[in-house]
Design an enzyme around this catalytic site. Structure first.
Site, PDB file in Angstrom:
ATOM      1  N   GLY A 198      19.978   0.702   1.206  1.00  0.00           N
ATOM      2  CA  GLY A 198      20.446   1.586   2.252  1.00  0.00           C
ATOM      3  C   GLY A 198      19.332   2.565   2.591  1.00  0.00           C
ATOM      4  O   GLY A 198      18.180   2.166   2.768  1.00  0.00           O
ATOM      5  N   TYR A 201      16.291  -4.915  15.047  1.00  0.00           N
ATOM      6  CA  TYR A 201      15.989  -4.710  13.632  1.00  0.00           C
ATOM      7  C   TYR A 201      17.085  -5.322  12.771  1.00  0.00           C
ATOM      8  O   TYR A 201      16.798  -6.040  11.796  1.00  0.00           O
ATOM      9  CB  TYR A 201      15.828  -3.225  13.305  1.00  0.00           C
ATOM     10  CG  TYR A 201      15.619  -2.987  11.829  1.00  0.00           C
ATOM     11  CD1 TYR A 201      14.434  -3.393  11.217  1.00  0.00           C
ATOM     12  CD2 TYR A 201      16.597  -2.389  11.043  1.00  0.00           C
ATOM     13  CE1 TYR A 201      14.242  -3.206   9.855  1.00  0.00           C
ATOM     14  CE2 TYR A 201      16.400  -2.200   9.683  1.00  0.00           C
ATOM     15  CZ  TYR A 201      15.230  -2.611   9.097  1.00  0.00           C
ATOM     16  OH  TYR A 201      15.037  -2.439   7.739  1.00  0.00           O
ATOM     17  N   VAL A 243      16.412   4.773   2.185  1.00  0.00           N
ATOM     18  CA  VAL A 243      15.325   5.016   1.237  1.00  0.00           C
ATOM     19  C   VAL A 243      14.276   5.861   1.948  1.00  0.00           C
ATOM     20  O   VAL A 243      13.822   5.505   3.033  1.00  0.00           O
ATOM     21  CB  VAL A 243      14.661   3.703   0.770  1.00  0.00           C
ATOM     22  CG1 VAL A 243      13.643   3.986  -0.329  1.00  0.00           C
ATOM     23  CG2 VAL A 243      15.693   2.701   0.303  1.00  0.00           C
ATOM     24  N   LYS A 279      16.946  -8.480   9.898  1.00  0.00           N
ATOM     25  CA  LYS A 279      17.394  -8.384   8.507  1.00  0.00           C
ATOM     26  C   LYS A 279      18.566  -9.325   8.224  1.00  0.00           C
ATOM     27  O   LYS A 279      18.723  -9.796   7.088  1.00  0.00           O
ATOM     28  CB  LYS A 279      17.731  -6.932   8.161  1.00  0.00           C
ATOM     29  CG  LYS A 279      16.496  -6.041   8.066  1.00  0.00           C
ATOM     30  CD  LYS A 279      15.489  -6.565   7.041  1.00  0.00           C
ATOM     31  CE  LYS A 279      14.294  -5.643   6.846  1.00  0.00           C
ATOM     32  NZ  LYS A 279      13.355  -6.140   5.827  1.00  0.00           N
ATOM     33  N   THR A 286       0.792  -1.226   0.000  1.00  0.00           N
ATOM     34  CA  THR A 286       0.000   0.000   0.000  1.00  0.00           C
ATOM     35  C   THR A 286       0.829   1.284   0.000  1.00  0.00           C
ATOM     36  O   THR A 286       0.272   2.376  -0.127  1.00  0.00           O
ATOM     37  CB  THR A 286      -0.952   0.027   1.207  1.00  0.00           C
ATOM     38  OG1 THR A 286      -0.213  -0.165   2.417  1.00  0.00           O
ATOM     39  CG2 THR A 286      -2.003  -1.067   1.086  1.00  0.00           C
ATOM     40  N   ARG A 325      -2.350  -4.037   4.994  1.00  0.00           N
ATOM     41  CA  ARG A 325      -3.182  -3.908   6.196  1.00  0.00           C
ATOM     42  C   ARG A 325      -4.156  -2.740   6.128  1.00  0.00           C
ATOM     43  O   ARG A 325      -5.048  -2.633   6.966  1.00  0.00           O
ATOM     44  CB  ARG A 325      -2.294  -3.724   7.436  1.00  0.00           C
ATOM     45  CG  ARG A 325      -1.409  -4.902   7.752  1.00  0.00           C
ATOM     46  CD  ARG A 325      -0.595  -4.647   9.001  1.00  0.00           C
ATOM     47  NE  ARG A 325       0.283  -3.494   8.842  1.00  0.00           N
ATOM     48  CZ  ARG A 325       0.887  -2.860   9.848  1.00  0.00           C
ATOM     49  NH1 ARG A 325       0.664  -3.256  11.098  1.00  0.00           N
ATOM     50  NH2 ARG A 325       1.693  -1.837   9.622  1.00  0.00           N
ATOM     51  N   ARG A 326      -3.991  -1.826   5.157  1.00  0.00           N
ATOM     52  CA  ARG A 326      -4.797  -0.606   5.126  1.00  0.00           C
ATOM     53  C   ARG A 326      -5.812  -0.681   3.993  1.00  0.00           C
ATOM     54  O   ARG A 326      -5.464  -0.549   2.822  1.00  0.00           O
ATOM     55  CB  ARG A 326      -3.874   0.613   5.002  1.00  0.00           C
ATOM     56  CG  ARG A 326      -3.032   0.804   6.258  1.00  0.00           C
ATOM     57  CD  ARG A 326      -2.087   1.979   6.153  1.00  0.00           C
ATOM     58  NE  ARG A 326      -0.939   1.704   5.303  1.00  0.00           N
ATOM     59  CZ  ARG A 326       0.095   2.532   5.158  1.00  0.00           C
ATOM     60  NH1 ARG A 326       0.094   3.700   5.783  1.00  0.00           N
ATOM     61  NH2 ARG A 326       1.113   2.207   4.377  1.00  0.00           N
ATOM     62  N   ASN A 380       7.950  -7.810   0.684  1.00  0.00           N
ATOM     63  CA  ASN A 380       8.325  -6.438   1.000  1.00  0.00           C
ATOM     64  C   ASN A 380       7.875  -5.994   2.383  1.00  0.00           C
ATOM     65  O   ASN A 380       8.483  -5.086   2.968  1.00  0.00           O
ATOM     66  CB  ASN A 380       7.732  -5.506  -0.070  1.00  0.00           C
ATOM     67  CG  ASN A 380       7.843  -4.048   0.306  1.00  0.00           C
ATOM     68  OD1 ASN A 380       8.930  -3.477   0.365  1.00  0.00           O
ATOM     69  ND2 ASN A 380       6.706  -3.425   0.595  1.00  0.00           N
TER      70      ASN A 380
END
Length: 252
Positions: A184, A153, A186, A157, A11, A34-35, A87
């Site tokens: 990197g 985090y 974004v 990854k 989204t 989810r939206r 994603n």
């Protein structure tokens, strides 16, 4: 039926950019997010602009039971997925390990690792049955090198990096490609989500430099997907020109 791409986290940001690019290339799309309002809006935009078919799945990748139901009840033609773009992912907080919020940890682990696995478990089985497919996992520079206060985090990854390598081995006999795309800096909603809606703090992340845009990453994904059948891009690390490492950037 045209080729099909399934995109999670569709989204906004990289997911939405991929949706537009793949639709422009004639792919029908399964958009998972989810939206609800954004799913509806982007789906209609793509159908109207590119004359493609779009299936919208309102789901949270963390909810295994609901996710499984919504994917497995798709009509059979829609299960012939050619490209899966994992994603959906996020970061929550930026705290040292001794001050970390365990709810944030759960959210990151459940989304970035377990959610990716839940989707892949289902879609990879469809690809095995058809003896073809391409899985794109969105990793991060944070999965290549850790940085201060990035602890959990970064760990998620690093897990995505390891899973990409493992998937490539497991799925090799079935003709399925696996590519890891590792951005990197974004400028998407990423920092806004990390700082829980604090737009001022989020903007400061990109002060004095030109970060990557979501379209830059979508272009890289399309490059990987559009290679000849005998070529696979295993791993791609993409940085803005102003960024040398996870922590070393040149600000003007």
């Amino acid at each position: 039926m045209s080729k099909i791409a399934l995109i999670t986290g569709a989204t906004s940001g990289i997911g939405a950019a991929c949706a537009h690019l793949f639709a422009a290339e004639g792919y029908n799309l399964i958009l998972l997010g989810r939206r609800e309002q954004l799913l509806t809006t982007i789906g209609k935009q793509l159908e109207d602009k590119y004359a493609v078919e779009v299936k919208r799945i309102l789901a949270d990748v963390r909810d295994q039971e609901d996710l499984s139901y919504r994917l497995e009840t798709l009509p059979a033609p829609w299960k012939k997925v050619n490209v899966l773009i994992n994603n959906a992912g996020l970061s929550q907080g930026l705290d040292p390990i001794d001050k970390g919020n365990t709810d944030d940890w759960d959210t990151m682990i459940d989304t970035n690792v377990k959610g990716l696995l839940y989707v892949t478990r289902i879609v990879s089985a469809w690809m095995v049955a058809q003896k073809s497919g391409h899985i794109i996992n969105i990793g991060s520079i944070a999965g290549k090198e850790v940085y201060p206060n990035g602890n959990v985090y970064c760990a998620t990854k690093y897990a995505v990096d390891a899973l990409s390598k493992s998937m490539r081995i497991d799925l090799l006999p079935h003709g399925i490609k696996v590519t890891a795309i590792n951005p990197g800096m974004v400028e998407t909603e990423f920092s806004k989500v990390r700082f829980k809606g604090d737009e001022t703090r989020a903007k400061k992340v990109y002060d004095g430099l030109e970060p990557l845009a979501a379209n830059d990453i979508a272009d890289a994904i399309w490059f990987a997907v559009s290679r000849p059948a005998h070529v696979n891009i295993n791993d791609m690390l993409i940085m803005p020109a102003a960024q040398a490492t996870a922590t070393i950037v040149e600000r003007k």
